[in-house]
Design a protein around this motif. Structure first.
Motif, PDB file in Angstrom:
ATOM      1  N   ASN A 154     -12.756  -3.353  -9.783  1.00  0.00           N
ATOM      2  CA  ASN A 154     -13.243  -3.479  -8.559  1.00  0.00           C
ATOM      3  C   ASN A 154     -12.071  -4.114  -7.268  1.00  0.00           C
ATOM      4  OD1 ASN A 154     -15.547  -3.767  -5.819  1.00  0.00           O
ATOM      5  ND2 ASN A 154     -14.953  -5.935  -6.294  1.00  0.00           N
ATOM      6  N   ALA A 155     -11.710  -5.246  -7.989  1.00  0.00           N
ATOM      7  CA  ALA A 155     -10.722  -5.670  -7.247  1.00  0.00           C
ATOM      8  C   ALA A 155      -9.226  -5.009  -6.575  1.00  0.00           C
ATOM      9  CB  ALA A 155      -9.837  -6.234  -8.564  1.00  0.00           C
ATOM     10  N   GLY A 156     -10.034  -5.074  -4.949  1.00  0.00           N
ATOM     11  CA  GLY A 156      -8.732  -4.652  -4.329  1.00  0.00           C
ATOM     12  C   GLY A 156      -8.170  -5.149  -3.192  1.00  0.00           C
ATOM     13  N   ILE A 157      -7.250  -4.138  -2.811  1.00  0.00           N
ATOM     14  CA  ILE A 157      -6.647  -4.716  -1.540  1.00  0.00           C
ATOM     15  C   ILE A 157      -6.201  -3.965  -0.154  1.00  0.00           C
ATOM     16  CG2 ILE A 157      -5.565  -6.755  -2.620  1.00  0.00           C
ATOM     17  CD1 ILE A 157      -2.642  -5.997  -2.422  1.00  0.00           C
ATOM     18  N   THR A 158      -6.075  -4.523   0.460  1.00  0.00           N
ATOM     19  CA  THR A 158      -5.798  -2.986   1.847  1.00  0.00           C
ATOM     20  C   THR A 158      -4.643  -4.032   2.273  1.00  0.00           C
ATOM     21  OG1 THR A 158      -6.914  -4.066   3.832  1.00  0.00           O
ATOM     22  CG2 THR A 158      -7.317  -2.418   2.166  1.00  0.00           C
ATOM     23  N   ARG A 159      -2.709  -3.787   2.614  1.00  0.00           N
ATOM     24  CA  ARG A 159      -2.230  -4.176   3.626  1.00  0.00           C
ATOM     25  C   ARG A 159      -1.808  -2.428   4.407  1.00  0.00           C
ATOM     26  NH1 ARG A 159      -3.438  -7.987   1.113  1.00  0.00           N
ATOM     27  NH2 ARG A 159      -2.135  -9.017   0.295  1.00  0.00           N
ATOM     28  N   ASP A 160      -2.087  -2.889   5.589  1.00  0.00           N
ATOM     29  CA  ASP A 160      -2.481  -1.223   6.423  1.00  0.00           C
ATOM     30  C   ASP A 160      -1.674  -1.505   7.131  1.00  0.00           C
ATOM     31  OD1 ASP A 160      -4.722  -1.150   5.404  1.00  0.00           O
ATOM     32  OD2 ASP A 160      -5.896  -1.009   7.078  1.00  0.00           O
ATOM     33  N   ARG A 161      -0.603  -0.007   7.359  1.00  0.00           N
ATOM     34  CA  ARG A 161       0.327   0.344   8.240  1.00  0.00           C
ATOM     35  C   ARG A 161       0.721   1.516   7.963  1.00  0.00           C
ATOM     36  NH1 ARG A 161       2.826  -4.576  10.475  1.00  0.00           N
ATOM     37  NH2 ARG A 161       2.793  -5.789   8.525  1.00  0.00           N
TER      38      ARG A 161
ATOM     39  N   TRP B 247       3.252  -1.522   0.189  1.00  0.00           N
ATOM     40  CA  TRP B 247       3.233  -0.544  -1.012  1.00  0.00           C
ATOM     41  C   TRP B 247       2.842  -0.722  -2.138  1.00  0.00           C
ATOM     42  CZ3 TRP B 247       2.257   5.566  -0.714  1.00  0.00           C
ATOM     43  CH2 TRP B 247       2.226   5.331  -1.956  1.00  0.00           C
ATOM     44  N   ASP B 248       3.920  -1.729  -2.905  1.00  0.00           N
ATOM     45  CA  ASP B 248       3.839  -2.303  -3.635  1.00  0.00           C
ATOM     46  C   ASP B 248       2.956  -2.700  -4.616  1.00  0.00           C
ATOM     47  OD1 ASP B 248       6.274  -0.813  -4.860  1.00  0.00           O
ATOM     48  OD2 ASP B 248       7.315  -2.589  -4.346  1.00  0.00           O
ATOM     49  N   SER B 249       2.174  -4.045  -3.883  1.00  0.00           N
ATOM     50  CA  SER B 249       1.099  -5.024  -3.962  1.00  0.00           C
ATOM     51  C   SER B 249      -0.050  -4.152  -4.200  1.00  0.00           C
ATOM     52  CB  SER B 249       0.866  -6.388  -2.989  1.00  0.00           C
ATOM     53  OG  SER B 249       0.833  -5.275  -1.464  1.00  0.00           O
ATOM     54  N   VAL B 250      -0.260  -2.815  -3.098  1.00  0.00           N
ATOM     55  CA  VAL B 250      -1.635  -2.509  -3.062  1.00  0.00           C
ATOM     56  C   VAL B 250      -1.616  -0.993  -4.062  1.00  0.00           C
ATOM     57  CG1 VAL B 250      -3.372  -0.670  -1.924  1.00  0.00           C
ATOM     58  CG2 VAL B 250      -1.714  -2.555  -0.343  1.00  0.00           C
ATOM     59  N   LEU B 251      -0.482  -0.499  -4.208  1.00  0.00           N
ATOM     60  CA  LEU B 251      -0.788   0.130  -5.879  1.00  0.00           C
ATOM     61  C   LEU B 251      -0.683  -0.562  -6.741  1.00  0.00           C
ATOM     62  CD1 LEU B 251      -0.165   4.094  -6.102  1.00  0.00           C
ATOM     63  CD2 LEU B 251       0.639   2.263  -3.942  1.00  0.00           C
TER      64      LEU B 251
ATOM     65  N   GLN C 216      -2.986   4.468   6.192  1.00  0.00           N
ATOM     66  CA  GLN C 216      -3.441   3.140   4.842  1.00  0.00           C
ATOM     67  C   GLN C 216      -2.854   4.621   3.858  1.00  0.00           C
ATOM     68  OE1 GLN C 216      -7.893   2.896   5.086  1.00  0.00           O
ATOM     69  NE2 GLN C 216      -7.439   0.508   4.863  1.00  0.00           N
ATOM     70  N   ALA C 217      -1.295   5.081   3.973  1.00  0.00           N
ATOM     71  CA  ALA C 217      -0.983   5.609   2.829  1.00  0.00           C
ATOM     72  C   ALA C 217      -0.962   5.099   1.509  1.00  0.00           C
ATOM     73  CB  ALA C 217       0.668   5.338   3.141  1.00  0.00           C
ATOM     74  N   ASN C 218      -1.056   3.927   1.166  1.00  0.00           N
ATOM     75  CA  ASN C 218      -0.446   2.813   0.324  1.00  0.00           C
ATOM     76  C   ASN C 218      -1.934   2.703  -0.386  1.00  0.00           C
ATOM     77  OD1 ASN C 218      -1.359   0.785   2.314  1.00  0.00           O
ATOM     78  ND2 ASN C 218      -0.051  -0.546   2.027  1.00  0.00           N
ATOM     79  N   TYR C 219      -2.886   2.852   0.160  1.00  0.00           N
ATOM     80  CA  TYR C 219      -4.434   2.731  -0.144  1.00  0.00           C
ATOM     81  C   TYR C 219      -5.129   3.463  -0.609  1.00  0.00           C
ATOM     82  CZ  TYR C 219      -9.543   0.673   0.568  1.00  0.00           C
ATOM     83  OH  TYR C 219     -10.394   0.517  -0.101  1.00  0.00           O
ATOM     84  N   ALA C 220      -4.966   4.553   0.444  1.00  0.00           N
ATOM     85  CA  ALA C 220      -5.844   6.326  -0.309  1.00  0.00           C
ATOM     86  C   ALA C 220      -4.639   6.516  -0.940  1.00  0.00           C
ATOM     87  CB  ALA C 220      -4.487   6.643   0.871  1.00  0.00           C
ATOM     88  N   THR C 221      -3.548   6.778  -1.734  1.00  0.00           N
ATOM     89  CA  THR C 221      -3.132   6.903  -2.030  1.00  0.00           C
ATOM     90  C   THR C 221      -3.525   6.624  -4.299  1.00  0.00           C
ATOM     91  OG1 THR C 221      -0.405   7.365  -1.093  1.00  0.00           O
ATOM     92  CG2 THR C 221      -1.012   7.208  -3.651  1.00  0.00           C
ATOM     93  N   SER C 222      -3.839   5.136  -3.800  1.00  0.00           N
ATOM     94  CA  SER C 222      -3.752   4.478  -4.898  1.00  0.00           C
ATOM     95  C   SER C 222      -5.374   4.668  -5.375  1.00  0.00           C
ATOM     96  CB  SER C 222      -4.206   2.920  -4.492  1.00  0.00           C
ATOM     97  OG  SER C 222      -5.107   2.133  -3.701  1.00  0.00           O
ATOM     98  N   LYS C 223      -6.696   4.803  -4.230  1.00  0.00           N
ATOM     99  CA  LYS C 223      -7.878   4.947  -4.626  1.00  0.00           C
ATOM    100  C   LYS C 223      -7.809   6.621  -4.878  1.00  0.00           C
ATOM    101  CE  LYS C 223      -9.457   0.932  -3.709  1.00  0.00           C
ATOM    102  NZ  LYS C 223     -10.248   0.144  -4.471  1.00  0.00           N
ATOM    103  N   ALA C 224      -7.301   7.370  -4.146  1.00  0.00           N
ATOM    104  CA  ALA C 224      -6.751   8.700  -5.246  1.00  0.00           C
ATOM    105  C   ALA C 224      -7.014   8.991  -6.091  1.00  0.00           C
ATOM    106  CB  ALA C 224      -6.171  10.133  -4.066  1.00  0.00           C
TER     107      ALA C 224
ATOM    108  N   THR D 132     -19.009  -6.137   5.371  1.00  0.00           N
ATOM    109  CA  THR D 132     -17.926  -7.343   4.373  1.00  0.00           C
ATOM    110  C   THR D 132     -17.129  -7.857   5.419  1.00  0.00           C
ATOM    111  OG1 THR D 132     -16.890  -5.991   4.179  1.00  0.00           O
ATOM    112  CG2 THR D 132     -17.904  -5.339   2.134  1.00  0.00           C
ATOM    113  N   PRO D 133     -16.701  -8.995   4.854  1.00  0.00           N
ATOM    114  CA  PRO D 133     -15.730  -9.667   5.834  1.00  0.00           C
ATOM    115  C   PRO D 133     -14.690  -8.399   6.245  1.00  0.00           C
ATOM    116  CG  PRO D 133     -16.784 -11.072   3.960  1.00  0.00           C
ATOM    117  CD  PRO D 133     -17.347  -9.396   3.981  1.00  0.00           C
ATOM    118  N   MET D 134     -14.423  -7.739   5.090  1.00  0.00           N
ATOM    119  CA  MET D 134     -13.534  -7.031   5.405  1.00  0.00           C
ATOM    120  C   MET D 134     -13.492  -6.280   6.824  1.00  0.00           C
ATOM    121  SD  MET D 134     -11.766  -4.055   2.655  1.00  0.00           S
ATOM    122  CE  MET D 134     -12.119  -2.793   3.113  1.00  0.00           C
ATOM    123  N   THR D 135     -14.250  -5.309   7.307  1.00  0.00           N
ATOM    124  CA  THR D 135     -14.925  -4.991   7.822  1.00  0.00           C
ATOM    125  C   THR D 135     -15.276  -5.067   9.640  1.00  0.00           C
ATOM    126  OG1 THR D 135     -17.052  -4.244   6.365  1.00  0.00           O
ATOM    127  CG2 THR D 135     -15.604  -2.635   6.091  1.00  0.00           C
TER     128      THR D 135
END
Ligand code: NAD
Length: 453
Positions: A296-303, A313-317, A356-364, A394-397
Motif C-alpha cells: 500500500n505504501a505510495g507517494i506522489t510528487r506532482d508536476r 520521477w525516480d522517487s515515485v517510481l 502525475q506522469a510519474n504516479y500514473a506510470t507507477s500505478k499502471a 484522506t489527508p492527501m485529498t
C-alpha cells in the motif's frame, strides 16, 4: 474531511433544493459494521433460459440466511402493482445468453424491476467471460453485458451499485457474492470481476465469515495512516495478525496503530537497499511465513512532465513500483498455498492524470505486476489482485485545491468521495480464504468514477 455539500444535500431544506435544481444527490451509503446482515431486504434471483448459475447462487444465499423473493411472484407484482415490494438486490444469471438477440431477457428483467430497489441496493449480473465462450456470438453477447451493467450503475441511483461477475463453471462464488451484496462494497460500482476455478487449497466448507482471517499473518506497508491504517484495522478485525510497516519517521503513529489492533509495528523504508532482505528475515524468523501481503505504501510528487525533476520521477517510481518488485522477489517464497498478494494501484494508473506522469506510470506498472504474476503464482496456489482507488477522503485529498476537490468528489455515480475503509474492505475480500477463485483482477474503488475507463 467533512463533505459539507453531502451534509447539506441530505438536510430537509437541502433535499428540496437539490431536487429542484437537479444537483448531485449523494445518498448516505450503507457501510458494514460487524454483525450486520448481508442485505436489508429480500433478494430477487432470476436467470435467462439455459443459465448455469442460478440454482447455485440461490443455494448460497439461502444458506447465508438471505430472504429470497420468488421470481414469478415478483414479475406478477411488478406488472400489476404501482408500488411493487421493495428489494435489497437484483441478481440475474445471464450465462444462458448465447446471442445478442437473447440480451432481451435482461431488458425484460431490469425494466420490470428497475424501480424496486431499496436505497444502497445491489445489482449483480453473472456471465461467462467472453474469452471462455465457445462460440463467437456468445462471446459478443457476454461482452455486451458490460455496457448494460455500467449503465445500470449510473442510472439506478440512491446509493445503489451494479457489478458484472464473469464466473467460470466451477468458480467458488460465495465470498464474492457476500462482498458485493454487503455494505463492505459500498463504494465499488460499475466493476467487472472475474472469478475462476479455485487457486490453491479450496476454502474450508465452513468459513467463519465474520473472522475469515483468523490464524493468518498479514503484512501491510504504509500502515501508519490513511488507507494503510484502515487496511490494517480491517484485516485485524477479520482476525489476522497484522504486521504494520512504515518509515521510521512515522514510528509514533505506527506504534499506536499496532497497539490498537494488537499487531506488530515494523519500521522500514521499503526503498532501502536492505529492505527486501530485512523484511524476509523478519517474516521468516517471527512467523515462518506470511499469508497476506498488501503493498500500500505510495507517494506522489506532482508536476507536469516538462517541469518534473528526475528525482521526482525516480522517487515515485521507486516507492510505488520498483521497491515492490524487489520485495516480492525476496518474500514470495514465504507465501504458502492459499497466500494472497494485493497491490494498491490508482484510477490514475488506468486513466492517466495531468501532472502525475510519474504516479500514473507507477500505478499502471502495478497493474502490469498483477497481470504478469497471476498465472505464475496460481501454479503455487497464491492469488494476486489490485485495488484502484478513485477519490478517497484522506489527508492527501484534503490538501487538493477546493474547486478540484469538489469536482472530484461529485464526478462519480455515487456523487461523493469514498472512505479509506472502502478500499480496506475490498482488500479484505481479496484476502479472504473464500476468494480462492479471485485472481488477476483490478477492481476500482471509485464510486464508478466518470473520469477514465
Ligand atoms: P498517505 O500518504 O496518507 O499514506 C501513505 C503511507 O505510506 C504513509 O504512512 C507513508 O509514511 C508510507 N510510506 C511512504 N513511503 C514509504 C516508504 N518508502 N516505505 C514505507 N512506507 C512509506 O496516502 P494514502 O492516501 O493513504 O494512500 C495509500 C495508497 O493508496 C497509496 O499507494 C496511494 O497511491 C493509493 N491511492 C490513494 C488515493 C487517495 O485518494 N487517497 C487514491 C488512489 C490511490
Amino acid at each position: 474531511m467533512v463533505d459539507r455539500y453531502a451534509t447539506f444535500a441530505n438536510s430537509a431544506a437541502g433535499k428540496a433544493l437539490v431536487t429542484r435544481l437537479g444537483l448531485p444527490a449523494p445518498t448516505p451509503l450503507r457501510r458494514y459494521s460487524p454483525g450486520d446482515p448481508l442485505v436489508t431486504g429480500p433478494v430477487l434471483v432470476d436467470a435467462a433460459p439455459g443459465g448455469r448459475l442460478g440454482p447455485a447462487v440461490r443455494a448460497i444465499l439461502d444458506e447465508a440466511g438471505v430472504p429470497l423473493r420468488d421470481p414469478v411472484a415478483a414479475a406478477v407484482e411488478a406488472g400489476a402493482s404501482a408500488t411493487p415490494g421493495r428489494l435489497a438486490a437484483l441478481i440475474f444469471d445471464a450465462t444462458g445468453v448465447t446471442s445478442s438477440e437473447r440480451l432481451r431477457t435482461l431488458y425484460d428483467f431490469f425494466h420490470a424491476h428497475a424501480r424496486t430497489l431499496l436505497p444502497s441496493g445491489r445489482v449483480i449480473v453473472l456471465g461467462t467471460a467472453p474469452e471462455d465462450c465457445a462460440a463467437p456470438r456468445e462471446a459478443v453477447a457476454q461482452r455486451a453485458l458490460e455496457g448494460l451493467v455500467r449503465t445500470i450503475g449510473k442510472e439506478f441511483g440512491r446509493g445503489s451499485t451494479a457489478q458484472l461477475v464473469y464466473a467460470a463453471p466451477d468458480a467458488p462464488l460465495e465470498s464474492t457474492l457476500r462482498f458485493l451484496l454487503s455494505g463492505r462494497s459500498a463504494y465499488v460500482s460499475g466493476q467487472v470481476v472475474r472469478v475462476g476455478p479455485a487457486v490453491g487449497p479450496a476454502a474450508a466448507s465452513s468459513v467463519d465469515w465474520e473472522h475469515p482471517l483468523t490464524g493468518k499473518v498479514a503484512l501491510v506497508t504504509g500502515a501508519a495512516r490513511g488507507i494503510g491504517a484502515a487496511i490494517a484495522r480491517v484485516l485485524a478485525r477479520d482476525g489476522a495478525r497484522v504486521i504494520a510497516l512504515d518509515v521510521p519517521a512515522a514510528g509514533e503513529p505506527l506504534a499506536a496503530l499496532a497497539n490498537e489492533i494488537r499487531g506488530e509495528a515494523l519500521q522500514l523504508d521499503v526503498t532501502a537497499a536492505d529492505a527486501p532482505a530485512r523484511l524476509a528475515a523478519y517474516l521468516r524468523d517471527r512467523h515462518g511465513r506470511v499469508d497476506v501481503v498488501v503493498h500500500n505504501a505510495g507517494i506522489t510528487r506532482d508536476r507536469t512532465l516538462g517541469r518534473m525533476s528526475a528525482a521526482e520521477w525516480d522517487s515515485v517510481l521507486d516507492v510505488n513500483l520498483s521497491s515492490q518488485e524487489r520485495i516480492n522477489d525476496a518474500i514470495l517464497d514465504l507465501l504458502p498455498p492459499g497466500g494472497r498478494l494485493i497491490q494498491v494501484s490508482s484510477m490514475n494508473g488506468i486513466a492517466g492524470n495531468r501532472g502525475q506522469a510519474n504516479y500514473a506510470t507507477s500505478k499502471a506498472g502495478v497493474i502490469g505486476l498483477v497481470q504478469v504474476l497471476a498465472p505464475a503464482l496460481a501454479a503455487r496456489g497464491v492469488t494476486v489482485n489490485a485495488v484502484a482507488p478513485g477519490f478517497i477522503e484522506t489527508p492527501m485529498t484534503a490538501r487538493m485545491p477546493v474547486a478540484l476537490r469538489e469536482v472530484s468528489r461529485r464526478l462519480n455515480s455515487l456523487s461523493q468521495g469514498g472512505l479509506p475503509v472502502d478500499v480496506a474492505e475490498t482488500i479484505a475480500w481479496f484476502a479472504s480464504p473464500g476468494s480462492s477463485g479471485v485472481t488477476g483482477n483490478v477492481v476500482r474503488v471509485c464510486g464508478q468514477s466518470l473520469i477514465g475507463a
